[in-house]
Design a protein around this motif. Structure first.
Motif, mmCIF file in Angstrom:
data_model
loop_
_atom_site.group_PDB
_atom_site.id
_atom_site.type_symbol
_atom_site.label_atom_id
_atom_site.label_comp_id
_atom_site.label_asym_id
_atom_site.label_seq_id
_atom_site.Cartn_x
_atom_site.Cartn_y
_atom_site.Cartn_z
ATOM 1 N N SER A 139 0.801 -1.264 -0.056
ATOM 2 C CA SER A 139 0.212 0.181 -0.051
ATOM 3 C C SER A 139 0.865 1.228 -0.087
ATOM 4 N N PRO A 141 0.383 4.528 1.982
ATOM 5 C CA PRO A 141 -0.297 5.362 2.674
ATOM 6 C C PRO A 141 0.192 6.835 2.620
ATOM 7 N N ARG A 228 -0.101 1.673 7.414
ATOM 8 C CA ARG A 228 0.070 0.554 6.486
ATOM 9 C C ARG A 228 -0.875 -0.395 6.554
ATOM 10 N N THR A 229 -1.545 -0.777 5.436
ATOM 11 C CA THR A 229 -2.710 -1.673 5.721
ATOM 12 C C THR A 229 -2.318 -3.218 5.445
ATOM 13 N N ASN A 230 -0.854 -3.490 4.787
ATOM 14 C CA ASN A 230 -0.664 -4.694 4.562
ATOM 15 C C ASN A 230 0.679 -4.973 5.043
#
Length: 240
Positions: A139, A141, A228-230
Motif C-alpha cells: 500500500s 499510505p 500501512r494496511t498490509n
C-alpha cells in the motif's frame, strides 16, 4: 549528530542530512525518529527561516530499508516498523518552516513520500522519483496522503498505477518538482533558495507556512496519515 543523520545550521537556515549512504539513505525507524527530532530542534531556533532536506553522498532516499525490515531479529512488530516513519510525516506536515528538498539520484517509494513532504523540491535532470509499491503488492499510505494535499488524483494515479521511474524534466512538467536543474547543481540551488528565504524579515517564512498549512483544511492530521494496511514489504523484493 545522530547515528543516521545530522543537522548543520547556517546564517538563517539549516539543513537536515540523511546519513546512511551505504544503504542509499534508506529509511529505518531510528532514522525516521532522528528526522522528527531534528525538525523539532531546528524549529526551536527562531533565527532559522528555512530547512534544506537532503541525503548524504548524492542520494536522496531509496525508501524503506527492506534488508533491515526483513531481518529475522526484526520480528513482526508492524507498529514499530511503520510507526516512526508515520510520525515523521506528521512532523513534516506540522513543520512551521518551509522545507526545501534536494532530489538527487532517486526518491523511491517511501523516499518519494519524503520528497512530496517538501514544500519546494529541486530535482536533477537524471534524478527520478518512483512510487513502485504496486510492483510489491504494498500500500502507499504516506504517498497517497501527500499527493492528496499537493496534486490531483489523476497525477497520483499516473505515478502509483504505472509504478515507473519519472525523471527530472517530467517531474517539473507534472508540477511535482519545483525546478529541474543540472544534477551537480541540485544542492547548490537548494542552498540559494534557503539563503533567499533567510534574507526576508525574521519570522516571515513561518507566517507564510502557517497560512499554507491552515488552508489545507485537515482537521484530524492523525487520521489523515493512516497506518500501512498490509505486510507486503516484509517479503517484497526491490522495485524495477
Amino acid at each position: 549528530m545522530g547515528d543516521y543523520s545530522f543537522v548543520e545550521k547556517h546564517a538563517g537556515w539549516a539543513e537536515i542530512v540523511i546519513n546512511r549512504p551505504d544503504r542509499r539513505n534508506s529509511l529505518i525507524p531510528a532514522l525516521a525518529g532522528e528526522i522528527t527530532e531534528a525538525l523539532s530542534e531546528v524549529q526551536a531556533d527562531k533565527s532559522i527561516s528555512a530547512i534544506v532536506l537532503r541525503g548524504a553522498e548524492g542520494y536522496f532516499c531509496s525508501g524503506i530499508d527492506l534488508k533491515a525490515l526483513q531481518a529475522p531479529d526484526q520480528g513482526a512488530d508492524k507498529e514499530k516498523t511503520t510507526g516512526d516513519v508515520r510520525s515523521m510525516h506528521i512532523a513534516l506536515y506540522q513543520c512551521e518552516l518551509p522545507v526545501i528538498g534536494a532530489l538527487e539520484r532517486f526518491a523511491i517509494n517511501a523516499g518519494a513520500a519524503l520528497a512530496f513532504a517538501c514544500d519546494v523540491l529541486i530535482t536533477g535532470e537524471e534524478a527520478f522519483l518512483q512510487i513502485g509499491e504496486i510492483q510489491q503488492g504494498a500500500s502507499i499510505p504516506m504517498n497517497a496522503a501527500w499527493m492528496k494535499i499537493k496534486h490531483s488524483e489523476l497525477t497520483t494515479a499516473r505515478l502509483a498505477f504505472y509504478g515507473d521511474r519519472v525523471q527530472g524534466k517530467a517531474l517539473a512538467e507534472l508540477g511535482i518538482a519545483t525546478e529541474c536543474v543540472a544534477d551537480d547543481k541540485v544542492v547548490e540551488r537548494c542552498y540559494e533558495l534557503a539563503e533567499r528565504m533567510a534574507g526576508f524579515p525574521e519570522g516571515a517564512s513561518r507566517e507564510v507556512k502557517r497560512a499554507v498549512i491552515a488552508q489545507r483544511g485537515i482537521a484530524d492530521v492523525d487520521a489523515f496519515f493512516p497506518k500501512r494496511t498490509n505486510d507486503a514489504l516484509k517479503t517484497a523484493g526491490m522495485v524495477n
